[in-house]
Design a protein around this motif. Structure first.
Motif, PDB file in Angstrom:
ATOM      1  N   GLY A 190       0.845  -1.187   0.000  1.00 21.06           N
ATOM      2  CA  GLY A 190       0.000   0.000   0.000  1.00 21.06           C
ATOM      3  C   GLY A 190       0.876   1.231   0.000  1.00 21.06           C
ATOM      4  N   LYS A 191       0.220   2.404   0.012  1.00 17.85           N
ATOM      5  CA  LYS A 191       0.996   3.652  -0.028  1.00 17.85           C
ATOM      6  C   LYS A 191       1.090   4.295   1.346  1.00 17.85           C
ATOM      7  CE  LYS A 191       0.010   4.989  -4.797  1.00 17.85           C
ATOM      8  NZ  LYS A 191      -1.277   5.028  -5.510  1.00 17.85           N
ATOM      9  N   ARG A 192      -0.023   4.195   2.086  1.00 16.53           N
ATOM     10  CA  ARG A 192      -0.088   4.859   3.397  1.00 16.53           C
ATOM     11  C   ARG A 192      -0.347   3.775   4.446  1.00 16.53           C
ATOM     12  NH1 ARG A 192      -1.142  10.219   3.599  1.00 16.53           N
ATOM     13  NH2 ARG A 192      -2.656   9.989   5.267  1.00 16.53           N
ATOM     14  N   ILE A 193       0.656   3.545   5.286  1.00 12.89           N
ATOM     15  CA  ILE A 193       0.657   2.336   6.112  1.00 12.89           C
ATOM     16  C   ILE A 193       0.690   2.671   7.603  1.00 12.89           C
ATOM     17  CG2 ILE A 193       2.014   0.254   6.645  1.00 12.89           C
ATOM     18  CD1 ILE A 193       2.949   0.388   3.659  1.00 12.89           C
ATOM     19  N   LEU A 194      -0.160   1.980   8.359  1.00 12.91           N
ATOM     20  CA  LEU A 194      -0.157   2.091   9.813  1.00 12.91           C
ATOM     21  C   LEU A 194       0.213   0.716  10.380  1.00 12.91           C
ATOM     22  CD1 LEU A 194      -0.987   4.099  12.187  1.00 12.91           C
ATOM     23  CD2 LEU A 194      -3.102   2.775  12.271  1.00 12.91           C
ATOM     24  N   ILE A 195       1.041   0.702  11.419  1.00 14.88           N
ATOM     25  CA  ILE A 195       1.511  -0.574  11.963  1.00 14.88           C
ATOM     26  C   ILE A 195       1.061  -0.724  13.414  1.00 14.88           C
ATOM     27  CG2 ILE A 195       3.568  -1.954  12.514  1.00 14.88           C
ATOM     28  CD1 ILE A 195       4.962  -0.539  10.164  1.00 14.88           C
TER      29      ILE A 195
END
Lengths: 104, 374
Positions: B154-159
């Motif tokens: 993806g382009k915008r990633i939250l972990i």
């Protein structure tokens, strides 16, 4: 979303192969997994669930969870994350449990 | 029927270490792995390892994999990638399924005197509303896509999860060109090594501590994620919610040993929270309650590639000795490996693992689990 520039990994020129997702041609790289090829083409829904028809895609990425099942050349329940693409491969998004010999 | 002294199941650092040592001692060794190539997760590790020279410090994971695979081949190990160990039968017989050709999958049986299980670990999941949406995946899945296939998830990633996996994968995805919007963890402090967290902080990636993912929203894939702070019982606190626009959520919430085959062999298990949960009880020779079965690596308690390699080598030496191979020099080798493991299991992060491992060994002694070569 292919990675074309990387500070550590060498991005080698890959041989291009064409596969089909629900009859639409997709440009893939040789040695791509089906999952990698689909995601690189912006496709994140691989199947819909049996009971509620919810969308599913890649989850574990290493063949353990079976969330990414697709139909390949008529064979259902193929794990997209551990199956490599082949020139001309016919991939279909799977609905429910899938059926052997699903018509293309 | 094909026969080998030792069958090793799983070709990551543990299995490779085991196969190398057993073959060097003189045993005939067959190493099977269901993946297209050996090396386990090492090929995804594009960062430099640290530690000592014996643990390949300064080398990147994929180079270490190449080195170990070449060493195994030189030592005479028969390497069978794309081969799944399906089951075990009486008198040391095993069913192996070749996955090399999709059109003609082949099943065959073989016989082994000892088996070393190096099946590794699986990533844990955490459930929240929307966690089944495409775009929610494990951190390992993202690492596989980016580092093996050269594709961003993806382009915008939250972990979710600030352990080493979450931190390292976050940094690697930034190297590959993705935007990492934050790391979220319910704990009050970063769980992984500070050296990895510092790389993200320097890149201005926010680390939301004492927080969790409340919900992922989207029609056919993740479009936004609600995060919120948690109370002392890790429950979300009303009024602290914030919305993050992103297309990908990675779950980096720990690993659990892959115990299926060990369970099939009837190995006695114990639940050890500090090492990832349910795992086979083993003694210091890595022998389980089934005297023909040895374990190593993440299956014998989730740790690191370096510890897996050392444990694998121990299991290989002992399993080979149980088959009658190896000379007197092996005792010094075993002592050196045990001292090396002790060094790896020290410090703030290592000490709890050392204590947990000692508890496992004591449990093995209490239950009378003793390898033949002790």
């Amino acid at each position: 979303m292919r990675i074309y520039k990387h500070p550590i990994l060498e991005i080698a020129e890959a041989k291009i192969v064409t596969v089909y997702m629900d009859s639409q041609p997709i440009i893939a790289h040789e040695n791509d997994s089906i999952a990698a090829a689909l995601i690189a083409s912006g496709i994140s829904v691989f199947r819909h669930t049996h009971k509620t028809g919810e969308p599913r895609g890649v989850f574990c990425g290493i063949g353990q969870c079976a969330d990414c099942l697709v139909i390949v050349n008529g064979q259902p329940n193929v794990r997209a994350c551990v199956t490599l693409v082949k020139e001309g491969m016919q991939i279909q998004s799977q609905s429910g449990y899938g059926q052997v010999g699903t018509p293309l | 029927m094909k026969c080998a002294d030792i069958l090793v199941i799983g070709g990551g650092p543990g299995g490779l270490g085991a196969a190398i040592e057993a073959a060097k001692a003189g045993a005939s060794v067959l190493l099977v792995d269901e993946n297209p190539r050996m090396g386990g997760q090492l090929y995804k590790q594009i960062h430099k390892f640290f530690g000592s020279q014996t643990h390949y410090a300064g080398q990147r994971g994929f180079d270490i994999a190449d080195t170990l695979i070449a060493e195994a081949a030189r030592a005479g190990v028969e390497l069978l990638p794309q081969t799944r160990a399906l089951g075990c039968f009486d008198e040391g017989q095993f069913a192996l399924l070749s996955l090399a050709n999709q059109d003609a999958t082949r099943l065959r049986t073989m016989k082994a005197r000892r088996v070393i299980l190096a099946t590794g670990a699986k990533e844990n999941a955490v459930a929240f509303p929307g966690w089944t949406l495409p775009g929610v995946m494990t951190a390992g899945a993202a690492q596989t896509l980016a580092n093996i296939y050269g594709v961003l998830p993806g382009k915008r990633i939250l972990i979710l999860g600030s352990g080493n996996v979450g931190l390292i994968v976050g940094y690697q995805l930034m190297q590959a060109g993705a935007q990492v919007l934050g790391i979220v963890d319910v704990l009050p402090s970063v769980h992984g090594y500070e050296v990895h967290a510092a790389k993200l902080r320097r890149a201005n990636v926010p680390i939301y501590l004492g927080s969790t993912v409340v919900e992922a929203r989207g029609e056919t894939r993740v479009q936004q994620v609600i995060i919120g702070q948690v109370d002392a019982c890790f429950q979300p606190i009303e009024g602290t919610h914030q919305t993050i626009e992103c297309d990908t959520v990675l779950l980096a919430v720990g690993l659990s040993p892959r115990t299926e085959i060990a369970a099939m062999f009837g190995c006695d298990m114990t639940f050890e929270r500090r090492l990832g949960g349910l795992m086979p009880i083993h003694d210091e020779t890595m022998c389980t309650s089934n005297q023909t079965i040895y374990v190593c690596g993440d299956l014998a308690g989730v740790e690191e590639a370096s510890t897996a390699l050392d444990e694998g080598r121990l299991a290989g030496i002992h399993a080979a000795a149980a088959c009658g191979y190896g000379d007197e020099a092996r005792h010094a080798r075993v002592a050196a490996l045990q001292s090396s493991l002790n060094t790896l299991r020290s410090g703030m992060h290592g000490q709890p693992r050392k204590e947990a491992k000692n508890d496992i060994l004591q449990l093995a002694h209490r239950k009378g689990i003793v390898g033949e070569t002790i």
